[in-house]
Each structure stands twice: as C-alpha cells, then as structure tokens.
Design a protein around this motif. Structure first.
Motif, PDB file in Angstrom:
ATOM      1  N   ASN A   1       0.133  -9.291  46.550  1.00  0.00           N
ATOM      2  CA  ASN A   1       0.112  -7.943  47.143  1.00  0.00           C
ATOM      3  C   ASN A   1      -1.198  -7.205  46.870  1.00  0.00           C
ATOM      4  OD1 ASN A   1       0.560  -7.610  44.412  1.00  0.00           O
ATOM      5  ND2 ASN A   1       1.963  -5.890  44.656  1.00  0.00           N
ATOM      6  N   VAL A   2      -2.100  -7.825  46.092  1.00  0.00           N
ATOM      7  CA  VAL A   2      -3.390  -7.178  45.840  1.00  0.00           C
ATOM      8  C   VAL A   2      -4.576  -8.111  46.091  1.00  0.00           C
ATOM      9  CG1 VAL A   2      -2.513  -5.470  44.201  1.00  0.00           C
ATOM     10  CG2 VAL A   2      -3.258  -7.719  43.361  1.00  0.00           C
ATOM     11  N   ARG A   3      -4.327  -9.360  46.467  1.00  0.00           N
ATOM     12  CA  ARG A   3      -5.440 -10.257  46.819  1.00  0.00           C
ATOM     13  C   ARG A   3      -5.371 -10.538  48.321  1.00  0.00           C
ATOM     14  NH1 ARG A   3      -4.386 -16.632  45.688  1.00  0.00           N
ATOM     15  NH2 ARG A   3      -2.134 -16.664  46.040  1.00  0.00           N
ATOM     16  N   TYR A   4      -6.529 -10.617  48.924  1.00  0.00           N
ATOM     17  CA  TYR A   4      -6.604 -10.735  50.380  1.00  0.00           C
ATOM     18  C   TYR A   4      -7.366 -11.968  50.842  1.00  0.00           C
ATOM     19  CZ  TYR A   4      -5.126  -5.920  49.759  1.00  0.00           C
ATOM     20  OH  TYR A   4      -4.446  -4.800  49.367  1.00  0.00           O
ATOM     21  N   CYS A   5      -7.887 -12.749  49.891  1.00  0.00           N
ATOM     22  CA  CYS A   5      -8.636 -13.954  50.248  1.00  0.00           C
ATOM     23  C   CYS A   5      -7.708 -15.145  50.453  1.00  0.00           C
ATOM     24  CB  CYS A   5      -9.664 -14.277  49.165  1.00  0.00           C
ATOM     25  SG  CYS A   5      -8.948 -14.366  47.494  1.00  0.00           S
ATOM     26  N   CYS A   6      -6.601 -15.180  49.714  1.00  0.00           N
ATOM     27  CA  CYS A   6      -5.656 -16.296  49.759  1.00  0.00           C
ATOM     28  C   CYS A   6      -4.234 -15.755  49.627  1.00  0.00           C
ATOM     29  CB  CYS A   6      -5.909 -17.291  48.622  1.00  0.00           C
ATOM     30  SG  CYS A   6      -7.569 -17.973  48.533  1.00  0.00           S
TER      31      CYS A   6
ATOM     32  N   ASP B   1       7.603  -6.966  26.418  1.00  0.00           N
ATOM     33  CA  ASP B   1       7.652  -5.565  26.852  1.00  0.00           C
ATOM     34  C   ASP B   1       6.370  -4.825  26.482  1.00  0.00           C
ATOM     35  OD1 ASP B   1      10.162  -5.946  27.893  1.00  0.00           O
ATOM     36  OD2 ASP B   1      11.229  -5.168  26.147  1.00  0.00           O
ATOM     37  N   TYR B   2       5.835  -5.126  25.307  1.00  0.00           N
ATOM     38  CA  TYR B   2       4.579  -4.497  24.875  1.00  0.00           C
ATOM     39  C   TYR B   2       3.449  -4.858  25.833  1.00  0.00           C
ATOM     40  CZ  TYR B   2       0.485  -3.516  21.934  1.00  0.00           C
ATOM     41  OH  TYR B   2      -0.712  -3.050  21.452  1.00  0.00           O
ATOM     42  N   MET B   3       3.444  -6.096  26.287  1.00  0.00           N
ATOM     43  CA  MET B   3       2.387  -6.570  27.180  1.00  0.00           C
ATOM     44  C   MET B   3       2.575  -6.097  28.623  1.00  0.00           C
ATOM     45  SD  MET B   3       0.274  -8.559  25.486  1.00  0.00           S
ATOM     46  CE  MET B   3       0.110  -9.825  24.230  1.00  0.00           C
ATOM     47  N   SER B   4       3.768  -5.670  28.969  1.00  0.00           N
ATOM     48  CA  SER B   4       4.059  -5.317  30.363  1.00  0.00           C
ATOM     49  C   SER B   4       3.576  -3.912  30.683  1.00  0.00           C
ATOM     50  CB  SER B   4       5.565  -5.430  30.628  1.00  0.00           C
ATOM     51  OG  SER B   4       6.005  -6.754  30.437  1.00  0.00           O
ATOM     52  N   VAL B   5       2.658  -3.814  31.600  1.00  0.00           N
ATOM     53  CA  VAL B   5       2.105  -2.534  32.022  1.00  0.00           C
ATOM     54  C   VAL B   5       2.533  -2.203  33.447  1.00  0.00           C
ATOM     55  CG1 VAL B   5      -0.059  -1.335  32.565  1.00  0.00           C
ATOM     56  CG2 VAL B   5       0.129  -2.656  30.454  1.00  0.00           C
ATOM     57  N   ILE B   6       2.646  -3.230  34.279  1.00  0.00           N
ATOM     58  CA  ILE B   6       3.053  -3.054  35.678  1.00  0.00           C
ATOM     59  C   ILE B   6       4.571  -3.134  35.745  1.00  0.00           C
ATOM     60  CG2 ILE B   6       2.841  -3.966  38.016  1.00  0.00           C
ATOM     61  CD1 ILE B   6       0.150  -5.169  37.165  1.00  0.00           C
ATOM     62  N   ILE B   7       5.207  -2.010  36.050  1.00  0.00           N
ATOM     63  CA  ILE B   7       6.667  -1.918  36.052  1.00  0.00           C
ATOM     64  C   ILE B   7       7.147  -1.468  37.430  1.00  0.00           C
ATOM     65  CG2 ILE B   7       8.682  -0.923  34.940  1.00  0.00           C
ATOM     66  CD1 ILE B   7       6.981  -2.550  33.030  1.00  0.00           C
ATOM     67  N   GLY B   8       8.085  -2.218  38.013  1.00  0.00           N
ATOM     68  CA  GLY B   8       8.643  -1.798  39.292  1.00  0.00           C
ATOM     69  C   GLY B   8       8.714  -2.940  40.286  1.00  0.00           C
ATOM     70  N   GLY B   9       9.620  -2.797  41.265  1.00  0.00           N
ATOM     71  CA  GLY B   9       9.811  -3.828  42.277  1.00  0.00           C
ATOM     72  C   GLY B   9       8.837  -3.730  43.435  1.00  0.00           C
ATOM     73  N   ASP B  10       9.052  -4.601  44.417  1.00  0.00           N
ATOM     74  CA  ASP B  10       8.155  -4.677  45.572  1.00  0.00           C
ATOM     75  C   ASP B  10       8.130  -3.386  46.380  1.00  0.00           C
ATOM     76  OD1 ASP B  10       7.517  -7.250  44.891  1.00  0.00           O
ATOM     77  OD2 ASP B  10       8.996  -8.174  46.232  1.00  0.00           O
ATOM     78  N   GLN B  11       9.219  -2.647  46.382  1.00  0.00           N
ATOM     79  CA  GLN B  11       9.299  -1.437  47.198  1.00  0.00           C
ATOM     80  C   GLN B  11       8.731  -0.207  46.497  1.00  0.00           C
ATOM     81  OE1 GLN B  11      10.240  -1.915  50.344  1.00  0.00           O
ATOM     82  NE2 GLN B  11      10.457  -4.058  49.696  1.00  0.00           N
ATOM     83  N   GLN B  12       8.317  -0.347  45.249  1.00  0.00           N
ATOM     84  CA  GLN B  12       7.772   0.784  44.493  1.00  0.00           C
ATOM     85  C   GLN B  12       6.264   0.800  44.618  1.00  0.00           C
ATOM     86  OE1 GLN B  12       9.439   1.225  40.579  1.00  0.00           O
ATOM     87  NE2 GLN B  12       7.624   2.269  39.779  1.00  0.00           N
TER      88      GLN B  12
END
Length: 354
Positions: free
Chosen positions: A63-68, A133-144
């Motif tokens: 969802n954030v790369r556009y080359c592949c 959990d400590y390492m997780s910074v990106i939280i949320g599903g595809d619709q968020q």
C-alpha cells in the motif's frame, strides 16, 4: 516437508539424509521428542523454548510501494528491507540488550530475524508479545487511513527510527516511489496527517503538477506554520514523524513473534519459487547486501562441479567450493557465539553463592 526431530547432531544428520526434505521449518524445543508426542496426555507435551523471531514480508508494503506488488521485488523497493533491518536490529540491541541476532534473507521477498540469546529463547508468549507490541508502531487495518499516532515528546526509540528512516527517505519515497505523483497518492498522505489540521489549507496541492520533492516540501512547510500557530498544542515534528513512519517503518506480523510454536524456514533452505538459498547476513552489511546476487541451488551445484582447487593440504568442504562459503562461515561464527554465551551463563549460574 518438515523434519520433526529433537536429537543429537548425528541423529539429525541421519534423519535429514533419510527424509531428504526440500526445506526445513524450525519450531521450538519441546519437553520431549516431537515424534513421541502421541504418548503424552493432552497439554503435557509442551514447547520449552525457541528463538524470538521476526518475519518481514515485502507484500506488507504494497500500500506504500508503487514499483512492484505481491511477490515481486526490485532494487527500488528493497530499500524498505534495509530500513527494517536497521530499525529492528538497533532496537533489539540497544533497548533490550540482545546480542545473538541472526538476519536471514528469505530467498524471495523478505527477511527473517532470529534472536537467540538464552533469555530470549526462554520467554513465554506474554514476554514475546511485549517485545512485538513495543516494536509495533503502525496500528490499524486496511480501511484505516492514519495508523501512526505520536503523543507528546517522542520516545527515544521513535526518534531513533525516524533518524534511520530519514537517511533513506528521499531515495526511497521521493526518487524510487514518487509517492506524491498523483492526486490519489497525495490524498493518501494527507490522510496520515492529524485530522482537521492542514487539509483545508492544501486545496489544489494534490492536483498540482509539481513533483514529489516539491509537494513534500510544501506539505512540511504548511504543517510547521500550522503547528507554530497553535502554540504547543501539537509537537512541531510529530505529524511529519507520523507520516514517514507510516510510509517506511517495518511492517511486523506480531503473531509470528508472539507465538512460541510458530514455524520459520531454516537458514540455507532453498526457496521453491526462486531457487535462491536463504543465506544469513550481518545487519551492518545490509546496505551492500544484494538479494539478486544470492546464489541459487543450481548455481551452487555448478560451482561444486566446476571447482578446480587444490586439495593437497586436506579435503575441502563442499560448501567452501561455492559462493556460499562466506555465508556458511558467518553462520558458524554465529553458532559459536551462541554456544559460548550459553556456556558462560551456565558457568555463572554454577558459581553463584547463595
């Protein structure tokens, strides 16, 4: 095929030759041999320990790369993996104090991390979950739309991650991914900003013909103007940190790390789709590590057959005749470090004066 064993090195070698698996999935050490599990009552056959593992897959960046997309990778998006290795390796070493950390290329589109310190191996699911959990910074599903939120003064680990990402951001997102080249991409990034802040002030920004570098500069200028006008309500840099982390921070499958029973492909397995060997590498070498130069099984066999070296001084190991030589030596060094560390812990425990 999965070789199910918990035995001596000689027994393991014998079983490998008998089964001849196309890959080996490594799980935990159990309180008995896995082949005898049916002899135990329900709940009596349990996992005792295993490495804390991380599995980073390039498809999670689609969802954030556009080359592949999907299983495809290229040098442009491989930079995401460089960031992941550096961010996680530094956090594991500096924040948790782990030392025996092995990085392995998955053979196709990702990387695996094995944290092998004894204290890590003996963590239960709760302890592993706390690390994940400590390492997780990106939280949320595809619709968020907005998945990173930083409140107040950023944690030192966040600042360190931002510093690492910033070293690659222009190359990765502006040059390689051209992440603001269309209105759709621009609106996606606007959705990562704090809601109801600068969105109304950037009408026309998404549809302008400016390049990604110019648009990114404009977005930051607009945010800084807004943040200063609010006189401390917003930490001036937080919104920018949130965007670059949502774009570039490692995508973690927390269930892989939390689960004591999760299987992970063994180093030196051969990926069935690419034929490439899952080779270990040093985190410090990630900038020069080339996944497209990793040898395939076919290449390794050819190198052994074509080897014309001198064995006069003694028999040369088959692997030493191939381009896997440095990878095998690195793995052996790592295994020796783990053995010495475990022996040191045991000796220290035996010398304790109670």
């Amino acid at each position: 095929a999965v070789v199910s064993t918990q035995s001596t090195g000689d027994e393991f070698r014998k079983e490998l030759r008998a089964v001849n698996p196309f890959k080996i999935d490594v799980g935990p050490v159990y309180n008995a041999k896995p082949k005898d599990h049916k002899a135990f009552k329900s709940g009596a056959f349990t996992a005792k320990e295993r490495e804390v593992v991380f599995d980073i897959d390039m498809t999670d960046y689609d969802n954030v790369r556009y080359c592949c997309s999907e299983a495809n990778i290229c040098p442009s998006c491989w930079v995401f993996m460089k960031i992941a290795v550096k961010v996680l390796d530094e956090a594991l070493r500096f924040d948790f104090g782990f030392k025996q950390i092995l990085w392995v290329y998955s053979g196709r589109r990702g990387i695996h991390c094995w944290v092998s310190d004894e204290i890590a191996r003996k963590l239960n699911n709760t302890g592993r979950g706390a690390i994940a959990d400590y390492m997780s910074v990106i939280i949320g599903g595809d619709q968020q739309a907005k998945k990173v939120t930083i409140s107040g003064t950023p944690h030192p680990a966040i600042k360190r991650a931002v510093k690492i990402v910033s070293q690659y951001f222009d190359e990765l997102m502006i040059q390689n991914q051209d992440f603001l080249s269309t209105p759709e991409k621009c609106n996606k990034v606007l959705g990562m900003m704090p809601p109801k802040t600068i969105q109304a002030d950037l009408i026309g920004w998404a549809t302008s013909s400016a390049d990604s570098k110019t648009k990114w500069k404009k977005l930051k200028e607009q945010w800084f103007t807004y943040a200063k006008s609010k006189k401390g309500i917003h930490h001036e840099m937080n919104a920018i940190y949130e965007v670059i982390l949502q774009l570039c921070y490692p995508r973690l499958d927390v269930n892989v790390t939390k689960g004591l029973n999760h299987l992970l492909k063994s180093p030196f397995s051969v990926h069935p789709k690419t034929g490439r060997v899952c080779v270990p590498f040093r985190a410090s070498d990630i900038d020069t590590f080339d996944p497209f130069a990793v040898p395939t099984l076919e290449q390794v066999i050819g190198e052994m057959n074509q080897w014309k070296g001198d064995e006069g001084a003694g028999k040369v190991a088959e692997y030493a005749k191939t381009s896997l030589k440095s990878s095998v030596e690195l793995f052996r060094q790592f295994a020796d470090e783990c053995h010495r560390a475990s022996a040191g812990v045991a000796e220290k425990e035996n010398k304790m004066d109670w």
